[in-house]
Design a protein around this motif. Structure first.
Motif, PDB file in Angstrom:
ATOM      1  N   TYR A  77      -3.855   0.626  -2.553  1.00 23.75           N
ATOM      2  CA  TYR A  77      -3.624  -0.709  -1.998  1.00 23.75           C
ATOM      3  C   TYR A  77      -3.618  -1.742  -3.108  1.00 23.75           C
ATOM      4  O   TYR A  77      -4.317  -1.578  -4.111  1.00 23.75           O
ATOM      5  CB  TYR A  77      -4.759  -1.106  -1.044  1.00 23.75           C
ATOM      6  CG  TYR A  77      -4.621  -0.583   0.356  1.00 23.75           C
ATOM      7  CD1 TYR A  77      -4.239  -1.426   1.386  1.00 23.75           C
ATOM      8  CD2 TYR A  77      -4.896   0.739   0.664  1.00 23.75           C
ATOM      9  CE1 TYR A  77      -4.127  -0.962   2.690  1.00 23.75           C
ATOM     10  CE2 TYR A  77      -4.790   1.214   1.953  1.00 23.75           C
ATOM     11  CZ  TYR A  77      -4.401   0.352   2.962  1.00 23.75           C
ATOM     12  OH  TYR A  77      -4.285   0.812   4.246  1.00 23.75           O
TER      13      TYR A  77
ATOM     14  N   ARG B  20      -5.568   6.699  -1.103  1.00 24.70           N
ATOM     15  CA  ARG B  20      -4.842   5.583  -0.501  1.00 24.70           C
ATOM     16  C   ARG B  20      -4.823   4.461  -1.509  1.00 24.70           C
ATOM     17  O   ARG B  20      -5.870   4.020  -1.970  1.00 24.70           O
ATOM     18  CB  ARG B  20      -5.539   5.112   0.781  1.00 24.70           C
ATOM     19  CG  ARG B  20      -5.279   5.994   1.973  1.00 24.70           C
ATOM     20  CD  ARG B  20      -6.229   7.123   2.012  1.00 24.70           C
ATOM     21  NE  ARG B  20      -6.142   7.839   3.300  1.00 24.70           N
ATOM     22  CZ  ARG B  20      -6.645   9.007   3.473  1.00 24.70           C
ATOM     23  NH1 ARG B  20      -7.237   9.644   2.489  1.00 24.70           N
ATOM     24  NH2 ARG B  20      -6.553   9.608   4.638  1.00 24.70           N
TER      25      ARG B  20
ATOM     26  N   TYR C 289       0.836  -1.197   0.000  1.00 28.46           N
ATOM     27  CA  TYR C 289       0.000   0.000   0.000  1.00 28.46           C
ATOM     28  C   TYR C 289       0.871   1.247   0.000  1.00 28.46           C
ATOM     29  O   TYR C 289       2.051   1.204   0.310  1.00 28.46           O
ATOM     30  CB  TYR C 289      -0.953   0.036   1.203  1.00 28.46           C
ATOM     31  CG  TYR C 289      -0.282   0.175   2.540  1.00 28.46           C
ATOM     32  CD1 TYR C 289      -0.065   1.429   3.099  1.00 28.46           C
ATOM     33  CD2 TYR C 289       0.136  -0.940   3.255  1.00 28.46           C
ATOM     34  CE1 TYR C 289       0.553   1.569   4.326  1.00 28.46           C
ATOM     35  CE2 TYR C 289       0.745  -0.818   4.493  1.00 28.46           C
ATOM     36  CZ  TYR C 289       0.944   0.447   5.020  1.00 28.46           C
ATOM     37  OH  TYR C 289       1.564   0.578   6.240  1.00 28.46           O
TER      38      TYR C 289
ATOM     39  N   ASP D 175      -5.867  -6.850   5.519  1.00 27.09           N
ATOM     40  CA  ASP D 175      -6.351  -5.820   6.444  1.00 27.09           C
ATOM     41  C   ASP D 175      -7.812  -6.041   6.795  1.00 27.09           C
ATOM     42  O   ASP D 175      -8.220  -5.899   7.954  1.00 27.09           O
ATOM     43  CB  ASP D 175      -6.168  -4.420   5.856  1.00 27.09           C
ATOM     44  CG  ASP D 175      -4.725  -3.965   5.830  1.00 27.09           C
ATOM     45  OD1 ASP D 175      -3.846  -4.708   6.329  1.00 27.09           O
ATOM     46  OD2 ASP D 175      -4.472  -2.862   5.308  1.00 27.09           O
TER      47      ASP D 175
ATOM     48  N   VAL E 224       1.672  -2.281  -6.314  1.00 23.96           N
ATOM     49  CA  VAL E 224       1.892  -0.938  -5.778  1.00 23.96           C
ATOM     50  C   VAL E 224       3.258  -0.425  -6.231  1.00 23.96           C
ATOM     51  O   VAL E 224       4.221  -0.405  -5.484  1.00 23.96           O
ATOM     52  CB  VAL E 224       1.773  -0.935  -4.238  1.00 23.96           C
ATOM     53  CG1 VAL E 224       1.899   0.492  -3.708  1.00 23.96           C
ATOM     54  CG2 VAL E 224       0.455  -1.534  -3.797  1.00 23.96           C
TER      55      VAL E 224
ATOM     56  N   THR F 278      -3.124  -7.100   0.085  1.00 24.79           N
ATOM     57  CA  THR F 278      -2.975  -6.371   1.342  1.00 24.79           C
ATOM     58  C   THR F 278      -4.329  -5.921   1.871  1.00 24.79           C
ATOM     59  O   THR F 278      -4.593  -5.998   3.074  1.00 24.79           O
ATOM     60  CB  THR F 278      -2.043  -5.166   1.163  1.00 24.79           C
ATOM     61  OG1 THR F 278      -0.779  -5.646   0.693  1.00 24.79           O
ATOM     62  CG2 THR F 278      -1.853  -4.401   2.450  1.00 24.79           C
ATOM     63  N   LEU F 279      -5.203  -5.462   0.979  1.00 30.66           N
ATOM     64  CA  LEU F 279      -6.538  -5.049   1.396  1.00 30.66           C
ATOM     65  C   LEU F 279      -7.280  -6.225   2.030  1.00 30.66           C
ATOM     66  O   LEU F 279      -7.925  -6.083   3.069  1.00 30.66           O
ATOM     67  CB  LEU F 279      -7.327  -4.487   0.221  1.00 30.66           C
ATOM     68  CG  LEU F 279      -8.737  -4.001   0.557  1.00 30.66           C
ATOM     69  CD1 LEU F 279      -8.693  -2.827   1.518  1.00 30.66           C
ATOM     70  CD2 LEU F 279      -9.475  -3.625  -0.712  1.00 30.66           C
TER      71      LEU F 279
END
Length: 109
Positions: free
Chosen positions: A42, A40, A24, A50, A73, A46-47
């Motif tokens: 991402y 932001r 991110y 999270d 990214v 990763t999203l």
């Protein structure tokens, strides 16, 4: 005709390396005409991590405002995705930054 400019707070090789490894990047700003947006960025992996972590911890996921998803990214992918989102009028539906000091930003496109 509207113009678009993309900025990073840190455009160094180290920042690029860290963003790719973290999945991110939250130091991305987009200027459409004279309006700035803090986005932001991402990757999906990763999203998802999270999302699952917050769901387990809090029972819900508090989504990041002005979220943009990319395949990877990195600088080129971020710029290309933002340009395509701009063409689809994405920035007309998100919240702009009210006050910003642009002295520390580096234009990347």
């Amino acid at each position: 005709m509207q113009t678009i400019e993309i900025f990073f707070l840190d455009d160094s090789e180290l920042a690029e390396f860290e963003a790719k490894n973290k999945g991110y990047r939250v130091d991305v700003y987009v200027k459409v005409d004279n309006i700035f947006f803090h986005v932001r960025v991402y990757d999906v992996f990763t999203l998802k991590q999270d999302f699952e972590r917050e769901l387990d911890s809090y029972g819900y996921y508090a989504i990041e405002p002005n979220l943009i998803l990319v395949k990877d990214v990195n600088k080129a992918e971020i710029i290309e995705t933002i340009k395509r989102l701009y063409e689809q009028k994405y920035f007309e539906g998100i919240k702009p930054v009210e006050r910003i000091d642009i002295t520390g930003l580096t234009k990347v496109n």
